[in-house]
Design a protein around this motif. Structure first.
Motif, PDB file in Angstrom:
ATOM      1  N   VAL A  20       0.849  -1.204   0.000  1.00 36.62           N
ATOM      2  CA  VAL A  20       0.000   0.000   0.000  1.00 36.62           C
ATOM      3  C   VAL A  20       0.876   1.243   0.000  1.00 36.62           C
ATOM      4  O   VAL A  20       0.588   2.223  -0.705  1.00 36.62           O
ATOM      5  CB  VAL A  20      -0.955  -0.004   1.209  1.00 36.62           C
ATOM      6  N   ASP A  21       1.963   1.217   0.784  1.00 42.34           N
ATOM      7  CA  ASP A  21       2.874   2.376   0.808  1.00 42.34           C
ATOM      8  C   ASP A  21       3.451   2.647  -0.581  1.00 42.34           C
ATOM      9  O   ASP A  21       3.750   3.792  -0.926  1.00 42.34           O
ATOM     10  CB  ASP A  21       4.022   2.115   1.789  1.00 42.34           C
ATOM     11  N   GLY A 102      -7.292  -8.862   4.389  1.00 42.09           N
ATOM     12  CA  GLY A 102      -8.314  -8.066   3.720  1.00 42.09           C
ATOM     13  C   GLY A 102      -8.914  -7.021   4.643  1.00 42.09           C
ATOM     14  O   GLY A 102      -9.141  -5.871   4.241  1.00 42.09           O
ATOM     15  N   VAL A 103      -9.163  -7.412   5.886  1.00 45.78           N
ATOM     16  CA  VAL A 103      -9.705  -6.465   6.865  1.00 45.78           C
ATOM     17  C   VAL A 103      -8.684  -5.363   7.138  1.00 45.78           C
ATOM     18  O   VAL A 103      -9.039  -4.181   7.215  1.00 45.78           O
ATOM     19  CB  VAL A 103     -10.088  -7.191   8.169  1.00 45.78           C
ATOM     20  N   ILE A 104      -7.415  -5.732   7.273  1.00 45.84           N
ATOM     21  CA  ILE A 104      -6.368  -4.726   7.483  1.00 45.84           C
ATOM     22  C   ILE A 104      -6.325  -3.752   6.309  1.00 45.84           C
ATOM     23  O   ILE A 104      -6.172  -2.537   6.492  1.00 45.84           O
ATOM     24  CB  ILE A 104      -4.998  -5.398   7.678  1.00 45.84           C
ATOM     25  N   ALA A 105      -6.495  -4.270   5.091  1.00 47.46           N
ATOM     26  CA  ALA A 105      -6.503  -3.397   3.909  1.00 47.46           C
ATOM     27  C   ALA A 105      -7.679  -2.427   3.954  1.00 47.46           C
ATOM     28  O   ALA A 105      -7.538  -1.254   3.578  1.00 47.46           O
ATOM     29  CB  ALA A 105      -6.552  -4.240   2.635  1.00 47.46           C
ATOM     30  N   GLY A 109      -7.151   1.571   4.141  1.00 51.57           N
ATOM     31  CA  GLY A 109      -7.799   2.497   3.215  1.00 51.57           C
ATOM     32  C   GLY A 109      -8.580   3.575   3.940  1.00 51.57           C
ATOM     33  O   GLY A 109      -8.546   4.750   3.560  1.00 51.57           O
ATOM     34  N   ALA A 110      -9.291   3.179   5.015  1.00 51.81           N
ATOM     35  CA  ALA A 110     -10.043   4.160   5.803  1.00 51.81           C
ATOM     36  C   ALA A 110      -9.098   5.128   6.500  1.00 51.81           C
ATOM     37  O   ALA A 110      -9.360   6.335   6.576  1.00 51.81           O
ATOM     38  CB  ALA A 110     -10.914   3.434   6.827  1.00 51.81           C
ATOM     39  N   ASP A 111      -7.972   4.601   6.993  1.00 52.42           N
ATOM     40  CA  ASP A 111      -6.988   5.440   7.679  1.00 52.42           C
ATOM     41  C   ASP A 111      -6.419   6.479   6.713  1.00 52.42           C
ATOM     42  O   ASP A 111      -6.311   7.669   7.045  1.00 52.42           O
ATOM     43  CB  ASP A 111      -5.863   4.550   8.218  1.00 52.42           C
ATOM     44  N   ASP A 112      -6.070   6.047   5.515  1.00 46.04           N
ATOM     45  CA  ASP A 112      -5.514   6.967   4.522  1.00 46.04           C
ATOM     46  C   ASP A 112      -6.523   8.037   4.117  1.00 46.04           C
ATOM     47  O   ASP A 112      -6.136   9.140   3.716  1.00 46.04           O
ATOM     48  CB  ASP A 112      -5.058   6.196   3.289  1.00 46.04           C
TER      49      ASP A 112
END
Length: 269
Positions: A20-21, A102-105, A109-112
């Motif tokens: 993601v980074d 998947g949950v972490i992703a 996404g919500a964090d970003d």
């Protein structure tokens, strides 16, 4: 998860973060990983081959690339192939691990997007709604109802009221991979808190806390536990006054109702 599975999840979580980074779309990653997790849980033969310790890791990685290559984004396919090449303590652990990733992703996404606090609040609110409404809980857990029917029910309840990330995890919670919807939501809340390196405190009060009091409590708990703390505030008239705080295995009960109960016990004794 323990042993080899726990080590594999830790390594894959770092790989997900790096992916993601590097610019991968967290939402697409989440959808792909959750989709593969569902397939592995349905297809016992594929699951057994992908976790068979007698097969070379490279061969298992190549297999999943052949199976999923046309369906996944390149970044997602790399993660799934890497997961297949890892060691797992049990055949079911691979699907469980991909769901957690998947949950972490979803959380990432919500964090970003600056919506991670909203996600945690909404997951807690939805879990309370489910636990307090037996008819809703039964409808969402009924194996006789189709997944599409359950998703339609969810959208009727939550559409326009929660973020897209919360809706995605609410949909995942009714997929039937956990014992109940409530268990799934509790697990997702834990994953969100762990990912953000925070503790979660459930605070029970008789009436809504003023924002200033909530911030002071949050700060005091953070200083005491040495980590940021997210508050889930439950308004419960039975509290009468004061508050009860549950954080991890600790319970700090300063409610009037508990003091009255203690007084009654002493009088009865």
């Amino acid at each position: 998860m323990r042993g080899a599975s726990a080590e594999s999840v830790a390594t894959l979580t770092e790989a997900l973060e790096a992916t993601v980074d590097a610019g991968a779309d967290a939402t697409r990653l989440a959808d792909d990983l959750l989709g593969v997790a569902a397939i592995l849980r349905r297809e016992a033969g594929l699951r057994r081959i992908a976790t068979d310790v007698s097969i070379a890791p490279a061969a298992k990685s190549d297999l999943v690339r052949q199976v999923f290559g046309s369906q996944l984004a390149p970044a997602s396919l790399d993660l799934v192939a890497q997961a297949a090449g890892r060691r797992w303590a049990g055949s079911r652990d691979l699907g469980d691990a991909l769901e957690k990733l998947g949950v972490i992703a979803v959380v990432r996404g919500a964090d970003d997007a600056g919506q991670a606090d909203a996600l945690e609040d909404e997951l807690f609110g939805f879990s309370r709604l489910v636990s307090q409404n037996p008819e809703l809980r039964d409808a969402l857990s009924d194996p006789a109802r189709s997944a599409e029917d359950k998703r339609t029910l969810l959208h009727g309840l939550l559409e326009g009221r929660v973020t897209a990330a919360t809706m995605r995890l609410a949909e995942q919670s009714v997929a039937g991979f956990h014992r109940t919807v409530a268990v799934a939501l509790e697990e997702y809340q834990k994953v969100a808190a762990q990912h953000r390196n925070r503790l979660v405190a459930t605070v029970r009060v008789a009436r809504e806390l003023p924002a200033a009091d909530e911030q002071r409590l949050q700060g005091a708990l953070a200083r005491q536990y040495g980590k940021p703390v997210h508050l889930n505030v439950v308004v419960d008239p039975r509290v009468v006054g004061g508050m009860s705080v549950e954080i991890g295995d600790d319970v700090i009960d300063g409610t009037v109702s508990s003091r009255l109960d203690e007084a009654r016990r002493r009088l009865a004794g």
